[in-house]
Scaffold this motif. Structure first.
Motif, PDB file in Angstrom:
ATOM      1  N   GLU A   1      19.637  28.765  12.601  1.00 21.98           N
ATOM      2  CA  GLU A   1      19.196  27.368  12.722  1.00 21.98           C
ATOM      3  C   GLU A   1      17.848  27.217  12.029  1.00 21.98           C
ATOM      4  OE1 GLU A   1      19.076  26.399  16.865  1.00 21.98           O
ATOM      5  OE2 GLU A   1      21.206  25.884  16.932  1.00 21.98           O
TER       6      GLU A   1
ATOM      7  N   HIS B   1      14.478  24.844  11.869  1.00 17.59           N
ATOM      8  CA  HIS B   1      13.770  23.824  12.630  1.00 17.59           C
ATOM      9  C   HIS B   1      12.597  23.208  11.872  1.00 17.59           C
ATOM     10  CE1 HIS B   1      16.021  24.971  16.233  1.00 17.59           C
ATOM     11  NE2 HIS B   1      15.781  26.236  15.907  1.00 17.59           N
TER      12      HIS B   1
ATOM     13  N   THR C   1      18.788  21.426  12.132  1.00 18.29           N
ATOM     14  CA  THR C   1      18.679  20.912  13.495  1.00 18.29           C
ATOM     15  C   THR C   1      18.091  19.501  13.504  1.00 18.29           C
ATOM     16  OG1 THR C   1      16.449  21.808  13.802  1.00 18.29           O
ATOM     17  CG2 THR C   1      18.311  23.252  14.355  1.00 18.29           C
TER      18      THR C   1
ATOM     19  N   ASP D   1      22.724  13.346  19.247  1.00 16.72           N
ATOM     20  CA  ASP D   1      21.718  13.608  18.213  1.00 16.72           C
ATOM     21  C   ASP D   1      21.510  12.365  17.344  1.00 16.72           C
ATOM     22  OD1 ASP D   1      21.230  16.223  18.954  1.00 16.72           O
ATOM     23  OD2 ASP D   1      22.757  17.049  17.607  1.00 16.72           O
TER      24      ASP D   1
END
Length: 364
Positions: free
Chosen positions: A205, A207, A224, A247
């Protein structure tokens, strides 16, 4: 036949002669010695647009603003088929090469062809040389189907050659997380980044913010929500995204509160298993718009219907204009969104969910 003693001329007359040479003649002349390279770099050239493509048959392309119908291409091919090649010296080493020209309608393409070596050493040297003599950085850059070690080597070379690049396109079937991080951490892209690759690690992931105006990702599971909210995109296209409806709702809430101030357009495609399309659309709408003041979109002639992908390329997006809804920030900026589903022909039980969001202002 007597020869003209060009290099014995005083500097100013010599520079006047050099500026009338053709592009490949300029390159050949500059390769003669350190002095000729320095002389060529003194000429006040119309700076070319330089494009570099690393692939099995690599290319270095030059386009000059005063000759839009001409393209000068240094090809680096895995095999040289022309038996009439000559040799050219690069850093004291002799390389076979030949020149060819092709007409396509009103445009002419001139090719100077070299062999492509295993680690692109010849191409790298020529890229450095051409960039130096025309005093112009490489504007756009492509990496196609290279191994992870080769990709990382190319990226590190580019990062030492110049501080940034306008346009970067990477196409690799599968890319490891370390290689992707090497690209993101070492190359500053000032306009457009496209990655057509699937990250091998499903747990990876990202960030951090990605401060590139235009970004297109064919497999974006690794991006993300935190990264999206902290980035300064103008255009963002995410395919095969892991973003949830919640999201998307969170993104819209943050946008209303001032995040992503440069954003003009975002597109998110998700692959999902679900119920009938009509039920899915209604459920998605309820989650996406939770706690938002939403109104049906009304057509407005002041809404631009073409969004440029980048400053460096002519392609653009046309946002949807039917079944749309608006949210409005306090400063009057409008966010128009549209969502839809399509059945996947390759995976019968799954379908694509598309979400589009277009930012505009009727007072501008």
């Amino acid at each position: 036949m007597s020869r003209f003693p060009l290099l014995r001329l005083p500097t100013l007359p010599l520079l006047n002669c050099i500026q009338y040479l053709k592009v490949f003649e300029i390159i050949d002349f500059s390769l003669l010695s350190k002095r000729t390279k320095a002389l060529v770099s003194l000429v006040n050239w119309n700076q070319p647009d330089i494009h570099l493509n690393f692939s099995e048959d690599s290319k270095l392309c030059l386009k000059f603003p005063n000759d839009p119908g001409l393209e000068w291409i240094l090809d680096f091919e895995s095999e040289l088929y022309d038996e009439l090649y000559t040799t050219r010296a690069i850093d004291g080493n002799q390389f076979p090469s030949y020149i060819d020209s092709v007409l396509h309608g009103p445009k002419a393409f001139h090719h100077l062809v070299f062999p492509n070596d295993e680690h692109f050493e010849t191409m790298r040297k020529m890229a450095e040389h051409v960039s130096a003599i025309f005093r112009t950085p490489i504007a756009s850059f492509e990496i196609n189907q290279q191994s992870d070690p080769s990709t990382m080597s190319i990226v590190k070379w580019l990062s030492t050659l110049q501080p940034s690049v306008v346009d970067l396109d990477v196409t690799i079937d599968d890319i490891t997380a370390p290689t992707l991080l090497c690209i993101l951490d070492n190359i500053k892209v000032t306009d457009h980044f496209s990655l057509d690759s699937k990250v091998i690690s499903s747990e990876f992931e990202y960030h951090k913010a990605i401060d590139i105006p235009s970004v297109i990702l064919s497999h974006s599971q690794w991006i993300t929500l935190k990264s999206i909210l902290n980035s300064s995109y103008r255009v963002l296209v995410l395919e095969e995204s892991n973003s949830t409806f919640w999201d998307i709702n969170s993104f819209l809430m943050h946008w209303l509160n001032g995040s992503n101030p440069q954003l003009e357009y975002i597109s998110i495609r998700r692959s999902m298993k679900g119920k009938a399309i009509e039920e899915d659309i209604e459920e998605a709408f309820q989650i996406i718009t939770k706690d938002l003041e939403v109104r049906e979109h009304e057509e407005n002639e002041k809404r631009p219907m073409r969004i440029s992908i980048s400053l460096h390329r002519p392609s653009s997006y046309s946002p949807p204009n039917d079944w749309c809804y608006d949210i409005v920030r306090n400063d009057g900026t409008i966010g128009t969104f549209h969502q839809t589903y399509f059945h996947r022909s390759d995976v019968p039980d799954f379908k694509f969910h598309y979400f589009y969001f277009h930012v505009w202002n009727k007072n501008i």
